[in-house]
Motif scaffolding. Structure first.
Motif, PDB file in Angstrom:
ATOM      1  N   GLY A 107       0.827  -1.201   0.000  1.00  0.00           N
ATOM      2  CA  GLY A 107       0.000   0.000   0.000  1.00  0.00           C
ATOM      3  C   GLY A 107       0.859   1.249   0.000  1.00  0.00           C
ATOM      4  O   GLY A 107       2.100   1.189   0.147  1.00  0.00           O
ATOM      5  N   GLN A 109       0.771   3.267   2.306  1.00  0.00           N
ATOM      6  CA  GLN A 109       1.170   3.480   3.691  1.00  0.00           C
ATOM      7  C   GLN A 109       2.605   3.021   3.945  1.00  0.00           C
ATOM      8  O   GLN A 109       3.382   3.717   4.584  1.00  0.00           O
ATOM      9  CB  GLN A 109       0.206   2.755   4.631  1.00  0.00           C
ATOM     10  N   ASN A 187      -7.058  14.088   1.493  1.00  0.00           N
ATOM     11  CA  ASN A 187      -7.570  13.470   2.700  1.00  0.00           C
ATOM     12  C   ASN A 187      -6.896  14.181   3.873  1.00  0.00           C
ATOM     13  O   ASN A 187      -5.679  14.105   3.987  1.00  0.00           O
ATOM     14  CB  ASN A 187      -7.204  11.976   2.710  1.00  0.00           C
ATOM     15  N   ASP A 215       1.781  12.423  -2.566  1.00  0.00           N
ATOM     16  CA  ASP A 215       0.991  11.227  -2.270  1.00  0.00           C
ATOM     17  C   ASP A 215      -0.329  11.380  -3.050  1.00  0.00           C
ATOM     18  O   ASP A 215      -1.088  12.310  -2.790  1.00  0.00           O
ATOM     19  CB  ASP A 215       0.758  11.195  -0.748  1.00  0.00           C
ATOM     20  N   PRO A 217      -3.347   9.161  -3.949  1.00  0.00           N
ATOM     21  CA  PRO A 217      -4.265   8.019  -4.072  1.00  0.00           C
ATOM     22  C   PRO A 217      -5.552   8.364  -4.810  1.00  0.00           C
ATOM     23  O   PRO A 217      -6.241   7.469  -5.288  1.00  0.00           O
ATOM     24  CB  PRO A 217      -4.619   7.673  -2.622  1.00  0.00           C
ATOM     25  N   TYR A 218      -5.880   9.677  -4.881  1.00  0.00           N
ATOM     26  CA  TYR A 218      -7.235  10.065  -5.322  1.00  0.00           C
ATOM     27  C   TYR A 218      -7.270  10.803  -6.649  1.00  0.00           C
ATOM     28  O   TYR A 218      -8.352  11.222  -7.080  1.00  0.00           O
ATOM     29  CB  TYR A 218      -7.878  10.962  -4.241  1.00  0.00           C
ATOM     30  N   ARG A 254      -3.344  -4.636  -1.015  1.00  0.00           N
ATOM     31  CA  ARG A 254      -2.192  -3.918  -0.454  1.00  0.00           C
ATOM     32  C   ARG A 254      -1.091  -3.702  -1.504  1.00  0.00           C
ATOM     33  O   ARG A 254       0.065  -4.106  -1.310  1.00  0.00           O
ATOM     34  CB  ARG A 254      -1.594  -4.640   0.778  1.00  0.00           C
TER      35      ARG A 254
HETATM   36  N1  PMP Z   1      -2.226   8.346   1.494  1.00  0.00           N
HETATM   37  C1  PMP Z   1      -3.437   8.871   1.691  1.00  0.00           C
HETATM   38  C2  PMP Z   1      -3.608  10.335   1.521  1.00  0.00           C
HETATM   39  C3  PMP Z   1      -4.504   8.053   2.051  1.00  0.00           C
HETATM   40  O1  PMP Z   1      -5.703   8.610   2.245  1.00  0.00           O
HETATM   41  C4  PMP Z   1      -4.292   6.677   2.213  1.00  0.00           C
HETATM   42  C5  PMP Z   1      -5.404   5.747   2.629  1.00  0.00           C
HETATM   43  N2  PMP Z   1      -6.404   6.229   3.363  1.00  0.00           N
HETATM   44  C6  PMP Z   1      -3.006   6.183   1.988  1.00  0.00           C
HETATM   45  C7  PMP Z   1      -1.997   7.034   1.624  1.00  0.00           C
HETATM   46  C8  PMP Z   1      -2.631   4.740   2.184  1.00  0.00           C
HETATM   47  O2  PMP Z   1      -3.459   3.854   1.589  1.00  0.00           O
HETATM   48  P1  PMP Z   1      -2.971   2.396   1.207  1.00  0.00           P
HETATM   49  O3  PMP Z   1      -1.900   1.993   2.155  1.00  0.00           O
HETATM   50  O4  PMP Z   1      -4.195   1.574   1.298  1.00  0.00           O
HETATM   51  O5  PMP Z   1      -2.447   2.515  -0.189  1.00  0.00           O
END
Ligand code: PMP
Length: 419
Positions: A107, A109, A187, A215, A217-218, A254
């Motif tokens: 992920g 993360q 986020n 970062d 993700p969106y 993941r």
């Molecule tokens: N960065 C941001 C801004 C997120 O909102 C999230 C998940 N909520 C992640 C990283 C990590 O997500 P994941 O590990 O599922 O890829």
């Protein structure tokens, strides 16, 4: 009253572990997962929108044709075919990526954790939007970095405020290690950095020789299917990019990744290998096949449209129900609305009452390292259906209204009682 327990291992912990604090709200969240509670607190994508049969077929074909390899160890940098496919995903946002520059991680993360481990010594300053992603705060803080926030507004991070912070830090003799940012559909704030600001932020990064961690993700979850240029397309040598399949395919597999120029990428591979040898070869192979064989762009459209409708249901309900003095962001994508309540109400303290009224949210303070955000809260719209979202907002509005009435009647005594 909850019992205060002293951890018997306190003198065994490394300083970085001893400094970690259990979230005060975690206990309350065990209540949030009860079925009668409308949880606007999580950040879960709606995996029911996936074509689960197609995922099952992909997995079955993988086992039949390539099972032994998928169940074996893989390389520390990640499956080469998956990395090729991830370049295609990034291509959908205009990023010209090379598979060689990618490292697959558990992920996004884990990518953040490895970057924090690679870049932060105790006491180092990390700049980040205020509010920022709670998991990034956790990653930086677990390596004892000090997160300094840059304020945001409806157009994302404020470059003037960034310039001021950089000057202030310079005068204190501190050089920030990096700027962490979620420029698109952030986020928790639910806003995006405007294109003009993207250039200004990068100009400041260049002026101060600052490494930027983007970062994203969106980015592909824009309600209209449009996108701002990712920062990495504007300055590839200065930006370390973090991606994930969690929001466009599945968080359960993941699969995330880091894209970093040469030497940085090699360091990430070394750190990744010492963390877990390699990413799950099975989920990498599944993701690679799914991206190769399934119409993943259509799937992203399905997520986008579903979230767009749910976001509208949530914000319409907020407009109809919330008491005067409440405000909220107007997301153009992503999963979250960022809201605030009138002066005097603390969303951390209000949460217990909200849970009592069977609605959950995340109090704003969770998204700041400096204790601010007490009047804010984050609401998620990706997981609940539209009726449930409306129900949740009705309950939340009732709780805020009741609190306002209590304060109007007993205002100062209440404050004294909670101080
Ligand atoms: N960065 C941001 C801004 C997120 O909102 C999230 C998940 N909520 C992640 C990283 C990590 O997500 P994941 O590990 O599922 O890829």
């Amino acid at each position: 009253m909850s019992e205060v327990r002293v951890d018997p291992n306190l003198d065994r912990y490394a300083a970085r572990a001893a400094a970690l604090r259990a979230s005060e709200i975690r206990a309350l969240f065990s209540v949030a997962s009860r079925p009668e509670v409308v949880s606007l607190a999580g950040g879960m994508p709606d995996t029911a929108a996936l074509d689960l049969e197609a995922v099952g077929d992909t997995l079955q074909a993988l086992m039949a044709e390539d099972g032994a390899r998928a169940l074996q160890y893989g390389g520390g940098q990640g499956d080469p075919e998956l990395r090729e496919q991830l370049c295609e995903v990034m291509g959908a946002e205009g990023i010209d990526a090379r598979a060689d520059d990618l490292v697959v991680t558990t992920g996004g993360q884990q990518a953040l954790d490895l970057l924090a481990k690679m870049l932060c010594d105790p006491g180092d300053v990390v700049l980040a939007e205020g509010p920022t992603y709670v998991g990034a705060l956790g990653a930086f803080q677990s390596y004892e970095a000090r997160v300094v926030h840059v304020p945001m507004d409806a157009e994302g991070m404020d470059p003037d405020a960034l310039a001021t912070r950089l000057e202030e830090l310079h005068h204190e003799g501190r050089r920030p290690k990096l700027l962490y940012t979620v420029p698109s559909h952030q986020n928790p704030a639910g806003v995006s950095l405007s294109e003009e600001r993207r250039h200004r932020v990068l100009a400041l990064a260049q002026q101060w020789d600052l490494l930027v961690v983007e970062d994203n993700p969106y980015g592909l979850l824009d309600f209209k299917g449009e996108h701002h240029p990712p920062l990495v397309t504007l300055d590839p040598s200065r930006v370390v990019y973090v991606g994930t399949l969690s929001k466009v395919f599945s968080p359960g597999i993941r699969v995330g990744w880091v894209m970093a120029p040469g030497a940085l990428r090699d360091k990430v591979v070394q750190l990744k290998e010492s963390a877990d040898l390699c990413q799950s070869n099975l989920t990498q192979a599944l993701a690679a096949r799914w991206l190769r064989e399934q119409p993943w762009r259509d799937q992203i459209d399905r997520f986008r449209e579903r979230y767009r409708d749910r976001c509208r249901a949530l914000t319409d309900a907020l407009a109809a129900e919330m008491p005067h003095g409440c405000e909220w962001s107007q997301p153009t994508g992503g999963l979250f609305v960022w809201a605030s309540v009138p002066e005097g109400i603390d969303t951390g303290e209000l949460l217990a009452k909200a849970l009592n009224a069977r609605v959950a949210y995340v109090p704003g303070r969770a998204f700041f390292a400096d204790g601010s955000g007490g009047r804010s809260l984050r609401l998620n719209f990706s997981f609940c259906g539209e009726d449930r979202l409306r129900e949740g907002v009705q309950r939340l509005a009732g709780v805020v209204q009741e609190e306002l009435e209590l304060r109007a009647a007993f205002g100062t005594q209440l404050d004294e009682g909670t101080s």
